[in-house]
Design an enzyme around this catalytic site. Structure first.
Site, short mmCIF file in Angstrom:
data_model
loop_
_atom_site.label_atom_id
_atom_site.label_comp_id
_atom_site.label_asym_id
_atom_site.label_seq_id
_atom_site.Cartn_x
_atom_site.Cartn_y
_atom_site.Cartn_z
N HIS A 143 0.83 -1.20 0.00
CA HIS A 143 0.00 0.00 0.00
C HIS A 143 0.87 1.26 0.00
O HIS A 143 0.65 2.19 -0.79
CB HIS A 143 -0.90 -0.02 1.24
N GLU A 144 1.87 1.29 0.87
CA GLU A 144 2.73 2.47 0.97
C GLU A 144 3.60 2.62 -0.27
O GLU A 144 3.82 3.74 -0.76
CB GLU A 144 3.59 2.39 2.23
N HIS A 147 1.66 4.35 -3.00
CA HIS A 147 1.60 5.81 -2.90
C HIS A 147 2.80 6.44 -3.63
O HIS A 147 2.66 7.46 -4.32
CB HIS A 147 1.63 6.25 -1.44
N GLU A 201 -6.04 6.78 -1.46
CA GLU A 201 -5.97 5.65 -0.55
C GLU A 201 -6.52 4.38 -1.21
O GLU A 201 -5.96 3.29 -1.05
CB GLU A 201 -6.73 5.96 0.73
#
Length: 270
Positions: A143-144, A147, A201
């Site tokens: 997920h990070e 980004h 997100e």
């Protein structure tokens, strides 16, 4: 008519200096949203600023003797990162050659991040308090990383620039008093900034899900992860007023997407 003409002029001013880009390929999860970036702010400049900020955080943690003090956890995180990073080629081939780093700070916060350019940072609290499995860590890390791949940091800076310009120009064009300007600020905050942040997100959830699956980590761990996060985040504001989707909302979205990445996971496990 005056309001319409003013709004049209405002929109034109906001678009000056911005460009439409697609930072990543869509992948199996199909992230295709076009992004608006402030053209004077390059990816390289954002990466440079992020690297400086990251180095400062590490220096401060080192001075406090809380940097990389848990050797076993750090080794675990770096092993998972080594599995995930090669998979970024499916979304952004150039990212394989970023100067990736993984570090760990002893802190009880439930937090982790990946700065622009591939600077990953975990806090011990998120691993220890949530009792994360490797599969769940891979979901957070993916997920990070997503980004960073999508340059959400650069996008946020670009959005802040246009927001600041937009609210000040709107006040002048529409003849708003101080109270009206505050209302305009709130409209921008809840009608532009927060929905876009929630979109970011969601994109990170989906790309992270695919990165982890391609690396051989069970996509079902995304569900258990956000169930744990939901239990640990009681009392947080509702999704409408938050930059993060509600835990229940993101779990539903992830469950709907898992069938797309399940074959990738199964192939990686063979």
């Amino acid at each position: 008519m005056r309001l319409l003409a003013s709004a049209t002029l405002l929109c034109s001013l906001l678009l000056v200096g911005c460009e439409t880009v697609q930072t990543t390929q869509g992948g199996a999860v199909g992230v295709q949203r076009q992004q608006f970036m402030f053209s004077a702010l390059s990816s390289a400049e954002v990466d440079r600023m992020a690297a400086e900020s990251y180095a400062k955080m590490l220096e401060e943690a080192r001075a406090k003797k809380v940097l990389n003090t848990d050797a076993a956890m750090l080794k675990r995180l770096r092993r998972i990162a080594d599995d995930l990073i090669p998979q970024v080629v499916h979304f952004r081939p150039d990212a394989v050659n970023w100067a990736w780093e993984v570090n760990l700070i002893k802190n009880d916060q439930l937090n982790a991040s990946c700065m622009p350019g591939g600077k990953i940072l975990f806090y011990t609290g998120i691993v220890e308090k949530l009792k994360l499995t490797d599969d769940e860590i891979a979901q957070i890390m993916g997920h990070e990383i997503a980004h960073a791949l999508r340059e959400h940091g650069r996008e946020a800076i670009s959005r802040a620039y246009t927001t600041q310009l937009g609210t000040s120009v709107a006040g002048a064009l529409l003849g708003l008093g101080e109270g009206g300007k505050q209302m305009a600020d709130m409209a921008v905050q809840y009608g532009l900034n927060l929905p876009n942040s929630r979109a970011n997100e969601t994109e990170a959830d989906l790309i992270g899900l695919e990165l982890a699956a391609r690396a051989g980590y069970n996509p079902q761990a995304a569900v258990s992860l956000w169930q744990k996060m939901g239990s640990a985040s009681q009392g947080q504001p509702p999704a409408f007023l938050s930059t993060h989707p509600s835990s229940s909302g993101r779990i539903q979205n992830l469950q709907a997407t898992i069938p797309r990445v399940q074959p990738l996971y199964e192939a990686a496990r063979r």
